[in-house]
Enzyme design. Structure first.
Site, PDB file in Angstrom:
ATOM      1  N   GLU A 139       2.027  -5.097  11.068  1.00  0.00           N
ATOM      2  CA  GLU A 139       0.964  -4.073  10.924  1.00  0.00           C
ATOM      3  C   GLU A 139       1.021  -3.165  12.154  1.00  0.00           C
ATOM      4  OE1 GLU A 139      -1.431  -2.269   8.969  1.00  0.00           O
ATOM      5  OE2 GLU A 139      -2.316  -4.194   8.396  1.00  0.00           O
ATOM      6  N   ARG A 159      -2.852   4.577  -1.614  1.00  0.00           N
ATOM      7  CA  ARG A 159      -2.943   3.164  -1.225  1.00  0.00           C
ATOM      8  C   ARG A 159      -2.806   2.268  -2.455  1.00  0.00           C
ATOM      9  NH1 ARG A 159      -4.933   0.115   3.093  1.00  0.00           N
ATOM     10  NH2 ARG A 159      -6.185  -1.704   2.604  1.00  0.00           N
ATOM     11  N   GLU A 188       1.504   3.789   2.990  1.00  0.00           N
ATOM     12  CA  GLU A 188       1.882   3.278   4.313  1.00  0.00           C
ATOM     13  C   GLU A 188       3.398   3.374   4.422  1.00  0.00           C
ATOM     14  OE1 GLU A 188      -2.043   0.401   4.608  1.00  0.00           O
ATOM     15  OE2 GLU A 188      -0.065  -0.542   4.635  1.00  0.00           O
ATOM     16  N   HIS A 200       0.873  -1.180   0.000  1.00  0.00           N
ATOM     17  CA  HIS A 200       0.000   0.000   0.000  1.00  0.00           C
ATOM     18  C   HIS A 200       0.909   1.229   0.000  1.00  0.00           C
ATOM     19  CE1 HIS A 200      -3.117  -2.806   1.977  1.00  0.00           C
ATOM     20  NE2 HIS A 200      -3.434  -2.626   0.704  1.00  0.00           N
ATOM     21  N   ASN A 225      -3.645  -5.690  -2.246  1.00  0.00           N
ATOM     22  CA  ASN A 225      -3.598  -6.738  -1.222  1.00  0.00           C
ATOM     23  C   ASN A 225      -4.899  -7.530  -1.109  1.00  0.00           C
ATOM     24  OD1 ASN A 225      -1.611  -7.837   0.413  1.00  0.00           O
ATOM     25  ND2 ASN A 225      -2.484  -6.941   2.286  1.00  0.00           N
ATOM     26  N   ARG A 226      -5.731  -7.446  -2.141  1.00  0.00           N
ATOM     27  CA  ARG A 226      -6.928  -8.285  -2.222  1.00  0.00           C
ATOM     28  C   ARG A 226      -6.953  -9.067  -3.541  1.00  0.00           C
ATOM     29  NH1 ARG A 226      -6.393  -6.601   2.073  1.00  0.00           N
ATOM     30  NH2 ARG A 226      -7.848  -5.513   3.452  1.00  0.00           N
TER      31      ARG A 226
HETATM   32 ZN   LIG Z   1      -1.619  -1.939   4.295  1.00  0.00          ZN
END
Ligand SMILES: [Zn+2]
Length: 294
Positions: free
Chosen positions: A170, A57, A16, A13, A64-65
């Site tokens: 995370e 993102r 981040e 992302h 990430n999906r």
């Molecule tokens: Zn993330």
């Protein structure tokens, strides 16, 4: 078991930033990290470079999906595919194809706007993941272990599941597109512990550690909506900024726009990803977990 290859990733992302800057730093100088695990080959990757450059993102949709095995196999990159669908296919060719990954362990670094602290997300309930989680928690007591084993490994949509094994780091709270030194340092510390644990596995010096406190994902909870489908409440101040705090039936979990409490119904849960900015568009208020030993 030997972990020959470790791939440490940031920028899955692009907004981040702790993972982005940690990976940039290691690309310049990874000596300290390499010394923690001389038995393994460590490499680094900024995963979604276009979104990193754009400080977003993603460009078209959440990378990430994209990595659910069925989705990967069904979907072939074609003209008109999204940036992330195309990128997912090329990453799958480079590091997979899933479920036959060529990297022994992928560590994917994320951060969250939620106050989750330094969280290690593990995706499988097996000896390796248990011992890794226990090692991290033992050496970093403020670490939170979050277990997402509600679906089989290959069904997870996460990029890191291209690896034979994988975890996500995370850490939060950190706003999107912002970088905080304390969050960055916790990210480094947790990643170093993961790497140090691998050395104990590879050299057969790993101790059998007893179970530690952990949280297991149950469900994602949407914000209440009115008859028009409009959001009708916010996360309650008691839980906002207090991720992994116990919420029992009858305790406030939402507050409507007149300031009235809305009470939790059902089993005792531990909300996390509370008010995560990236999930706002999907109307997600928080995820729930139960406390467990792992
Ligand atoms: Zn993330």
């Amino acid at each position: 078991m030997t972990i020959h290859s470790i791939l440490i990733c940031g920028g899955t992302h692009g907004n981040e930033l702790s993972g982005v800057y940690a990976v940039r730093q290691w690309k310049q100088n990874s000596q300290k990290l390499q010394q923690l695990a001389p038995s393994a080959n460590i490499s680094f990757e900024l995963v979604n470079k276009a979104s990193v450059d754009a400080r977003t993102r993603f460009i078209d949709e959440d990378l990430n999906r994209q990595f659910d095995l069925r989705k990967l196999q069904a979907k072939r990159a074609e003209d008109g595919s999204s940036h992330e669908a195309t990128l997912a296919q090329s990453l799958n060719e480079q590091y997979g194809p899933k479920p036959h990954g060529n990297i022994d362990l992928i560590v994917d670094i994320h951060n969250t706007t939620s106050a989750m602290g330094p969280t290690l997300i593990v995706l499988e309930n097996d000896h390796f993941n248990q011992q890794l989680a226990r090692y991290v928690k033992t050496h970093m007591p403020d670490a939170v272990i979050l277990v997402e084993d509600h679906i089989p490994y290959e069904q997870h949509p996460y990029f890191c599941t291209l690896g034979k094994r994988s975890v996500m780091v995370e850490v939060g709270p950190q706003a999107q597109g912002a970088l905080r030194a304390d969050i960055y340092l916790q990210t480094l510390r947790m990643t170093e512990l993961i790497v140090a644990f691998i050395e104990t596995v590879n050299t057969n010096t790993d101790e059998q550690l007893p179970p530690v406190e952990a949280y297991r994902l149950i469900a994602e909870i949407p914000y209440p909506t009115d008859s028009l489908g409009q959001r009708s409440a916010m996360n309650h101040p008691n839980i906002d900024g207090n991720d992994f705090t116990e919420v029992r039936a009858g305790m406030p979990c939402f507050m409507d726009f007149e300031g009235k409490d809305i009470l939790w119904e059902g089993d005792t849960v531990y909300p996390h990803f509370v008010g995560e900015a990236a999930y706002d568009k999907q109307n997600l208020a928080f995820a729930t977990a139960q406390k467990c030993e792992f």
